[in-house]
Design a protein around this motif. Sequence first.
Motif, PDB file in Angstrom:
ATOM      1  N   THR A  27       0.803  -1.227   0.000  1.00 38.76           N
ATOM      2  CA  THR A  27       0.000   0.000   0.000  1.00 38.76           C
ATOM      3  C   THR A  27       0.835   1.276   0.000  1.00 38.76           C
ATOM      4  O   THR A  27       0.276   2.367   0.097  1.00 38.76           O
ATOM      5  N   ALA A  28       2.173   1.162  -0.119  1.00 38.13           N
ATOM      6  CA  ALA A  28       3.007   2.368  -0.142  1.00 38.13           C
ATOM      7  C   ALA A  28       2.582   3.257  -1.307  1.00 38.13           C
ATOM      8  O   ALA A  28       2.534   2.796  -2.446  1.00 38.13           O
ATOM      9  N   GLY A  29       2.239   4.503  -1.017  1.00 36.78           N
ATOM     10  CA  GLY A  29       1.878   5.456  -2.063  1.00 36.78           C
ATOM     11  C   GLY A  29       0.441   5.368  -2.537  1.00 36.78           C
ATOM     12  O   GLY A  29      -0.010   6.210  -3.311  1.00 36.78           O
ATOM     13  N   LEU A  30      -0.298   4.358  -2.102  1.00 37.04           N
ATOM     14  CA  LEU A  30      -1.707   4.249  -2.518  1.00 37.04           C
ATOM     15  C   LEU A  30      -2.593   5.188  -1.696  1.00 37.04           C
ATOM     16  O   LEU A  30      -2.280   5.506  -0.555  1.00 37.04           O
ATOM     17  N   ALA A  31      -3.721   5.621  -2.298  1.00 36.85           N
ATOM     18  CA  ALA A  31      -4.678   6.498  -1.617  1.00 36.85           C
ATOM     19  C   ALA A  31      -3.965   7.622  -0.873  1.00 36.85           C
ATOM     20  O   ALA A  31      -4.130   7.783   0.338  1.00 36.85           O
ATOM     21  N   PRO A  32      -3.165   8.426  -1.613  1.00 36.54           N
ATOM     22  CA  PRO A  32      -2.378   9.459  -0.933  1.00 36.54           C
ATOM     23  C   PRO A  32      -3.276  10.408  -0.144  1.00 36.54           C
ATOM     24  O   PRO A  32      -4.376  10.738  -0.570  1.00 36.54           O
ATOM     25  N   GLY A  33      -2.805  10.840   1.004  1.00 37.88           N
ATOM     26  CA  GLY A  33      -3.588  11.742   1.847  1.00 37.88           C
ATOM     27  C   GLY A  33      -4.399  11.015   2.908  1.00 37.88           C
ATOM     28  O   GLY A  33      -4.855  11.621   3.871  1.00 37.88           O
ATOM     29  N   TYR A  34      -4.596   9.700   2.711  1.00 33.02           N
ATOM     30  CA  TYR A  34      -5.354   8.923   3.707  1.00 33.02           C
ATOM     31  C   TYR A  34      -4.410   8.221   4.678  1.00 33.02           C
ATOM     32  O   TYR A  34      -3.323   7.781   4.273  1.00 33.02           O
ATOM     33  N   LEU A  35      -4.835   8.103   5.932  1.00 30.26           N
ATOM     34  CA  LEU A  35      -4.001   7.439   6.930  1.00 30.26           C
ATOM     35  C   LEU A  35      -4.057   5.929   6.761  1.00 30.26           C
ATOM     36  O   LEU A  35      -5.139   5.362   6.584  1.00 30.26           O
ATOM     37  N   GLN A  36      -2.901   5.307   6.799  1.00 27.58           N
ATOM     38  CA  GLN A  36      -2.820   3.860   6.755  1.00 27.58           C
ATOM     39  C   GLN A  36      -2.613   3.346   8.177  1.00 27.58           C
ATOM     40  O   GLN A  36      -2.011   4.021   9.010  1.00 27.58           O
ATOM     41  N   ALA A  37      -3.141   2.171   8.458  1.00 28.11           N
ATOM     42  CA  ALA A  37      -3.129   1.662   9.831  1.00 28.11           C
ATOM     43  C   ALA A  37      -2.450   0.307   9.933  1.00 28.11           C
ATOM     44  O   ALA A  37      -2.610  -0.553   9.067  1.00 28.11           O
ATOM     45  N   ASN A  38      -1.710   0.130  11.044  1.00 29.25           N
ATOM     46  CA  ASN A  38      -1.283  -1.198  11.485  1.00 29.25           C
ATOM     47  C   ASN A  38      -2.506  -1.914  12.043  1.00 29.25           C
ATOM     48  O   ASN A  38      -3.386  -1.291  12.633  1.00 29.25           O
ATOM     49  N   LEU A  39      -2.533  -3.216  11.905  1.00 29.69           N
ATOM     50  CA  LEU A  39      -3.704  -3.994  12.294  1.00 29.69           C
ATOM     51  C   LEU A  39      -3.308  -5.067  13.302  1.00 29.69           C
ATOM     52  O   LEU A  39      -2.271  -5.729  13.136  1.00 29.69           O
ATOM     53  N   LEU A  40      -4.109  -5.233  14.352  1.00 31.14           N
ATOM     54  CA  LEU A  40      -3.932  -6.354  15.276  1.00 31.14           C
ATOM     55  C   LEU A  40      -5.296  -6.888  15.669  1.00 31.14           C
ATOM     56  O   LEU A  40      -6.190  -6.109  16.034  1.00 31.14           O
ATOM     57  N   ILE A  41      -5.465  -8.202  15.586  1.00 23.26           N
ATOM     58  CA  ILE A  41      -6.762  -8.836  15.861  1.00 23.26           C
ATOM     59  C   ILE A  41      -6.528  -9.938  16.887  1.00 23.26           C
ATOM     60  O   ILE A  41      -5.712 -10.843  16.658  1.00 23.26           O
ATOM     61  N   LEU A  42      -7.231  -9.849  18.022  1.00 24.96           N
ATOM     62  CA  LEU A  42      -6.976 -10.734  19.171  1.00 24.96           C
ATOM     63  C   LEU A  42      -8.257 -11.398  19.651  1.00 24.96           C
ATOM     64  O   LEU A  42      -9.342 -10.815  19.534  1.00 24.96           O
ATOM     65  N   PRO A  43      -8.144 -12.586  20.280  1.00 24.80           N
ATOM     66  CA  PRO A  43      -9.299 -13.147  20.990  1.00 24.80           C
ATOM     67  C   PRO A  43      -9.788 -12.164  22.060  1.00 24.80           C
ATOM     68  O   PRO A  43      -8.983 -11.481  22.693  1.00 24.80           O
ATOM     69  N   SER A  44     -11.112 -12.106  22.283  1.00 26.92           N
ATOM     70  CA  SER A  44     -11.693 -11.049  23.108  1.00 26.92           C
ATOM     71  C   SER A  44     -11.188 -11.038  24.543  1.00 26.92           C
ATOM     72  O   SER A  44     -11.139  -9.989  25.169  1.00 26.92           O
ATOM     73  N   ARG A  45     -10.763 -12.182  25.083  1.00 23.33           N
ATOM     74  CA  ARG A  45     -10.324 -12.169  26.481  1.00 23.33           C
ATOM     75  C   ARG A  45      -9.062 -11.360  26.695  1.00 23.33           C
ATOM     76  O   ARG A  45      -8.730 -11.013  27.823  1.00 23.33           O
ATOM     77  N   TYR A  46      -8.325 -11.048  25.631  1.00 22.04           N
ATOM     78  CA  TYR A  46      -7.115 -10.231  25.752  1.00 22.04           C
ATOM     79  C   TYR A  46      -7.346  -8.797  25.274  1.00 22.04           C
ATOM     80  O   TYR A  46      -6.436  -7.974  25.317  1.00 22.04           O
ATOM     81  N   ALA A  47      -8.575  -8.516  24.815  1.00 22.88           N
ATOM     82  CA  ALA A  47      -8.827  -7.221  24.177  1.00 22.88           C
ATOM     83  C   ALA A  47      -8.702  -6.066  25.162  1.00 22.88           C
ATOM     84  O   ALA A  47      -8.139  -5.024  24.826  1.00 22.88           O
ATOM     85  N   GLU A  48      -9.207  -6.236  26.390  1.00 20.53           N
ATOM     86  CA  GLU A  48      -9.147  -5.105  27.328  1.00 20.53           C
ATOM     87  C   GLU A  48      -7.700  -4.809  27.719  1.00 20.53           C
ATOM     88  O   GLU A  48      -7.289  -3.650  27.784  1.00 20.53           O
ATOM     89  N   ASP A  49      -6.914  -5.853  27.975  1.00 19.85           N
ATOM     90  CA  ASP A  49      -5.492  -5.629  28.272  1.00 19.85           C
ATOM     91  C   ASP A  49      -4.799  -4.918  27.114  1.00 19.85           C
ATOM     92  O   ASP A  49      -4.002  -4.002  27.325  1.00 19.85           O
ATOM     93  N   PHE A  50      -5.108  -5.340  25.884  1.00 20.41           N
ATOM     94  CA  PHE A  50      -4.439  -4.717  24.741  1.00 20.41           C
ATOM     95  C   PHE A  50      -4.923  -3.278  24.542  1.00 20.41           C
ATOM     96  O   PHE A  50      -4.123  -2.380  24.239  1.00 20.41           O
ATOM     97  N   HIS A  51      -6.226  -3.048  24.740  1.00 17.85           N
ATOM     98  CA  HIS A  51      -6.771  -1.691  24.640  1.00 17.85           C
ATOM     99  C   HIS A  51      -6.070  -0.776  25.658  1.00 17.85           C
ATOM    100  O   HIS A  51      -5.613   0.313  25.331  1.00 17.85           O
ATOM    101  N   ASN A  52      -5.972  -1.248  26.917  1.00 11.47           N
ATOM    102  CA  ASN A  52      -5.293  -0.452  27.944  1.00 11.47           C
ATOM    103  C   ASN A  52      -3.809  -0.268  27.626  1.00 11.47           C
ATOM    104  O   ASN A  52      -3.236   0.779  27.933  1.00 11.47           O
ATOM    105  N   LEU A  53      -3.183  -1.281  27.000  1.00 16.08           N
ATOM    106  CA  LEU A  53      -1.782  -1.131  26.581  1.00 16.08           C
ATOM    107  C   LEU A  53      -1.643   0.062  25.637  1.00 16.08           C
ATOM    108  O   LEU A  53      -0.727   0.871  25.758  1.00 16.08           O
ATOM    109  N   CYS A  54      -2.582   0.177  24.692  1.00 20.36           N
ATOM    110  CA  CYS A  54      -2.564   1.310  23.755  1.00 20.36           C
ATOM    111  C   CYS A  54      -2.780   2.632  24.500  1.00 20.36           C
ATOM    112  O   CYS A  54      -2.073   3.611  24.259  1.00 20.36           O
ATOM    113  N   LEU A  55      -3.757   2.646  25.426  1.00 26.82           N
ATOM    114  CA  LEU A  55      -4.072   3.890  26.127  1.00 26.82           C
ATOM    115  C   LEU A  55      -2.939   4.308  27.062  1.00 26.82           C
ATOM    116  O   LEU A  55      -2.720   5.501  27.280  1.00 26.82           O
TER     117      LEU A  55
END
Lengths: 282, 282
Positions: A27-55
């Motif tokens: 995706t380098a150079g595609l849709a210029p001007g738009y933000l590109q995102a890193n993606l992480l997908i986890l089982p829900s039991r770890y989601a709150e820990d990961f959310h708080n890790l981000c915060l």
Amino acid sequence: MASPRSPQGQSAHQVRSLSRQNHVTNTAGLAPGYLQANLLILPSRYAEDFHNLCLRNPVSCPLLGLTSKGNPHTIYPSTCIQEKDFDLRTDCPKYRIYKDGKYLESRTDLLNLWTDDYVGFLIGCSFSFEDALSETGLKPKHQITGTMVSMYKTCIPLLASGIFKGGTCIVSMRPYRAEDVERVRDVTRPYLATHGEPVDWGWDALERLGIRDIESPDFGERQDFEEDEVPVFWACGVTPQMAIESAGDRIEGLVFAHEPGHMLITDFTVKDLESLGKPRYN
Amino acid sequence: MASPRSPQGQSAHQVRSLSRQNHVTNTAGLAPGYLQANLLILPSRYAEDFHNLCLRNPVSCPLLGLTSKGNPHTIYPSTCIQEKDFDLRTDCPKYRIYKDGKYLESRTDLLNLWTDDYVGFLIGCSFSFEDALSETGLKPKHQITGTMVSMYKTCIPLLASGIFKGGTCIVSMRPYRAEDVERVRDVTRPYLATHGEPVDWGWDALERLGIRDIESPDFGERQDFEEDEVPVFWACGVTPQMAIESAGDRIEGLVFAHEPGHMLITDFTVKDLESLGKPRYN
């Protein structure tokens, strides 16, 4: 539904559609001007820990959006990805599968692996502040030379959150002339949601960050320094991925991420960046 | 306007009124259930750097609220302090005045020093998670012994923001039995806006944090350890005050803070804490 369109090329929606049809390699150079995102997908039991890790670590892990449990069609906040037929399982060009914190394989979609127990996180990446630097005559050297940015492990702790503990931050490094450092800081400062201003700079930063050898990056490629240049270090979006790897077999079940360079394109634009990462009071 | 009232004693509004009349000496134990805040008031030209410092380091500097430029009567978000006759210049029991990063004097109000160029910041403190620990049978030792919590300078960088650069984080320390550490982490984890879960723990944390001698805290009083106890370290609200001190004469004009122990009482309650520090999507 109206789809935002970049003046120079494809809209974010168009790139996501092409990704879904497996017509996009990176995706380098595609849709210029738009933000590109890193993606992480986890089982829900770890989601709150990961959310708080981000915060707790927003400079390393700037959260742009997330799904509710099991729903691959809607990202919150709703401005992040706007169309209703969005599908997190197909609209990123390529995915990595992790098991027990180790890379297992790559796939072009997650349709056969997704369950209604997964939660997805979209995390800001540095593409946008690099554009801003280039526009003010401070183009990063690795872009000029067509190499990969240098990345290093540091001794800066990633502040613990539940099962994610004992991790440290990864930094990316761009060489700049010492006299340009304050301007580099000024240009990148507003972009809180894409790592913002540097975390440290100068040759004496190596000791503070616990980097032994600038010539041997842990990821990416080494960069050359001119005589008047110093290293400038930014927080890096590889950090959350390393947090998953260091959690290792504390995570039961598969974890998914984007394939490096194959990012998820959001509907956020560079203009949105000035307000992203800042609280709204109303 | 309705004033929230604590079941056990004075309302937050009542304590602020008593503070305004200089009838309050320190706020420990007053208005139980309400969040107390660290206070920092800066000339407006440094406000954005300081705001970003809080957003980049939310575990050390958890922002509860702030004023607009020059307005001492309204805190954003409006739920933080609700009554319209609030006055930031009088409603904290005692203030410290800083010049060139150095303590100058203390005053009971700022009426003669405030100008329409000042911006005020309210920052979470650890009182609330200490209450939560006590309620689950994990009362902090310094509360049992009636001493001050131990605080230490660390080598963890406070991530730079504009003029606030080169600072490091201060941590507070409470001894706990090794077998209780996971429970201590669990109890404090939800309180993102009052430093949340510990940043590190155990005897080997000393080296990671750059603490040479646990017997010699940089602030507060030393704590005794039983044989099965280990140090548990939290981010500490003294950090933003140290950031001001280390900015030194880079700040032109006076800076104001609360007098230690003489906090500003907010209308936020312990119940609000579960949502504070987390983004709202709507």
